[in-house]
Motif scaffolding. Structure first.
Motif, PDB file in Angstrom:
ATOM      1  N   CYS A 187       0.762  -1.175  -0.102  1.00 55.53           N
ATOM      2  CA  CYS A 187       0.037  -0.048   0.122  1.00 55.53           C
ATOM      3  C   CYS A 187       0.872   1.257   0.028  1.00 55.53           C
ATOM      4  O   CYS A 187       1.777   1.497   0.764  1.00 55.53           O
ATOM      5  N   CYS A 220       0.505   3.124   3.790  1.00 57.31           N
ATOM      6  CA  CYS A 220       0.670   2.688   5.033  1.00 57.31           C
ATOM      7  C   CYS A 220       1.795   1.431   4.932  1.00 57.31           C
ATOM      8  O   CYS A 220       2.331   0.967   5.880  1.00 57.31           O
ATOM      9  N   CYS A 260      -6.170  -1.654  -0.256  1.00 61.09           N
ATOM     10  CA  CYS A 260      -5.595  -1.834   1.005  1.00 61.09           C
ATOM     11  C   CYS A 260      -6.624  -2.142   1.965  1.00 61.09           C
ATOM     12  O   CYS A 260      -7.410  -1.496   2.193  1.00 61.09           O
ATOM     13  N   CYS A 297      -6.252   0.687   5.233  1.00 61.75           N
ATOM     14  CA  CYS A 297      -6.668   2.146   4.653  1.00 61.75           C
ATOM     15  C   CYS A 297      -8.089   1.989   4.066  1.00 61.75           C
ATOM     16  O   CYS A 297      -8.771   3.021   3.721  1.00 61.75           O
TER      17      CYS A 297
END
Ligand code: ZN
Length: 403
Positions: A40, A43, A79, A82
């Protein structure tokens, strides 16, 4: 071609080599990113689900004279942390760029020896792309000019172009580097600089500048602990203007015969006597003009004496010299000389500070000439930010001045 050559030759690491195509004299590498290395971009989590891809092509280093591109299907991932879908980052290129980092590094290396146009022609890309690479590099290095260590500054304004445009430039006298470029002139142009300077907590000791009221007010208010040093070239220049005015007044009242002598004497009066040309009879012509008119002669010799002020060995001697110069100018009975003497008296502390710091705006002169050269390049007005960034980089010999 192999995955390891991609890494060692082109700085592409963590991708798998797929195949090479040769199209229209161009070498095209197709590569792919292993499924397990998808992350991702926000993150860095590996808990991502692939949601399609975008095929992107990047310019990279040439092989001999052959253009080389790298094509990569850049994955879009969702993700699980997220909960957004994004395109993964590309390790070998900066975001949104169409060339690899190694290509940019190579172009920057070439820019140290060649103009933007030369590099663009050599690499077979547009002028704009190479300019973009240089601009990104300049932004990275000069977006925030560190001010904390500043101690001695020079401030001056320069006029550029034909449209009465001004820039106000601040120079770090220690490094010879431009630390601020403001639009326009006067105190307003400097306001963003004071703000940044306050944040940096720099301890400014001395500022070299001309005797303009706007600068005096600004520096006194913004840097109460700094000493002002009035630049000697500006002072002599100011006196030369008075001398020209005096000559013009005298010319106006002169007889025809006197006018013939005075005509063309302006440059002789302003020139430093050591530069007069004997072959062209200049010393003699100057002497005749001076003989003709006592006030003009007085003013002329006072100018020569004024220049001597900065040759004095120390502050104490210089103070005495300045006092006596002002007394003579006042006693001359010539109005503009008397006015000039009172100007110098009012600014005496700043004039004599030269003997404490030995600084002037002289080093800015050279910088200002370079700025004018830069400005004559077409891009000066088209991209203001690029123009200013180039000014911040002037003290380096990193890039060719001409772009
Ligand atoms: Zn995430």
């Amino acid at each position: 071609m192999s995955t390891s050559l991609l890494y060692h030759g082109f700085g592409v690491r963590g991708y798998r080599y797929v195949r090479t195509a040769y199209v229209a004299g161009e070498v095209r590498f197709l590569i792919e990113q292993p499924r397990e290395s998808l992350r991702c971009p926000l993150c860095d989590s590996a808990k991502v689900v692939r949601r399609g891809e975008e095929w992107r092509t990047f310019r990279t280093l040439t092989i001999g004279s052959k253009r080389v591109t790298i094509t990569l299907p850049v994955a879009r991932v969702e993700c699980t942390i997220c909960q957004v879908v994004r395109q993964v980052s590309v390790a070998f290129a900066d975001p949104r760029r169409t060339y690899t980092k190694s290509f940019a590094r190579y172009a920057l290396e070439l820019l140290r020896h060649m103009t933007i146009r030369d590099v663009a022609d050599h690499l077979g890309v547009g002028w704009d792309l190479i300019k973009e690479i240089q601009k990104a590099d300049l932004q990275r290095r000069f977006k925030k000019v560190p001010l904390k260590k500043l101690r001695q500054l020079a401030i001056d304004e320069i006029s550029i172009g034909k449209h009465g445009r001004y820039l106000t430039v601040v120079l770090d006298l220690k490094r010879g580097a431009v630390v601020f470029v403001g639009d326009g002139k006067g105190s307003q142009a400097l306001e963003p600089f004071w703000k940044r300077l306050r944040c940096s907590r720099a301890k400014i000791k001395a500022v070299a500048m001309d005797m303009s009221a706007a600068y005096i007010k600004a520096v006194t208010e913004q840097l109460p602990k700094a000493q002002i040093v009035f630049d000697h070239f500006h002072i002599v220049k100011l006196f030369n203007e008075k001398l020209s005015n005096l000559r013009r007044e005298l010319y106006h009242d002169a007889t025809d015969k006197q006018k013939t002598v005075l005509k063309g004497s302006r440059w002789l009066l302003l020139m430093n006597p050591e530069n007069l040309d004997r072959q062209r009879n200049e010393p003699k012509r100057l002497e005749e003009a001076l003989k003709l008119n006592a006030p003009l002669a007085t003013a002329y010799y006072l100018k020569e004496d004024l220049r001597e002020l900065w040759q004095q060995p120390d502050w104490r001697t210089a103070r005495k010299y300045l006092t006596s110069w002002c007394a003579r100018a006042t006693a001359s009975g010539i109005r503009i000389l008397q006015q000039f003497a009172s100007t110098l008296k009012r600014h005496a502390a700043g004039i004599l500070n030269y003997f404490k710091f030995r600084i002037s705006t002289g080093p800015l002169e050279g910088t200002n000439n370079k700025i004018r050269t830069l400005q004559r390049q077409a891009y000066g007005f088209r991209d203001q930010e690029f123009f200013k960034l180039k000014i911040y980089a002037l003290h380096e010999t990193r890039y060719e001045l001409v772009g």
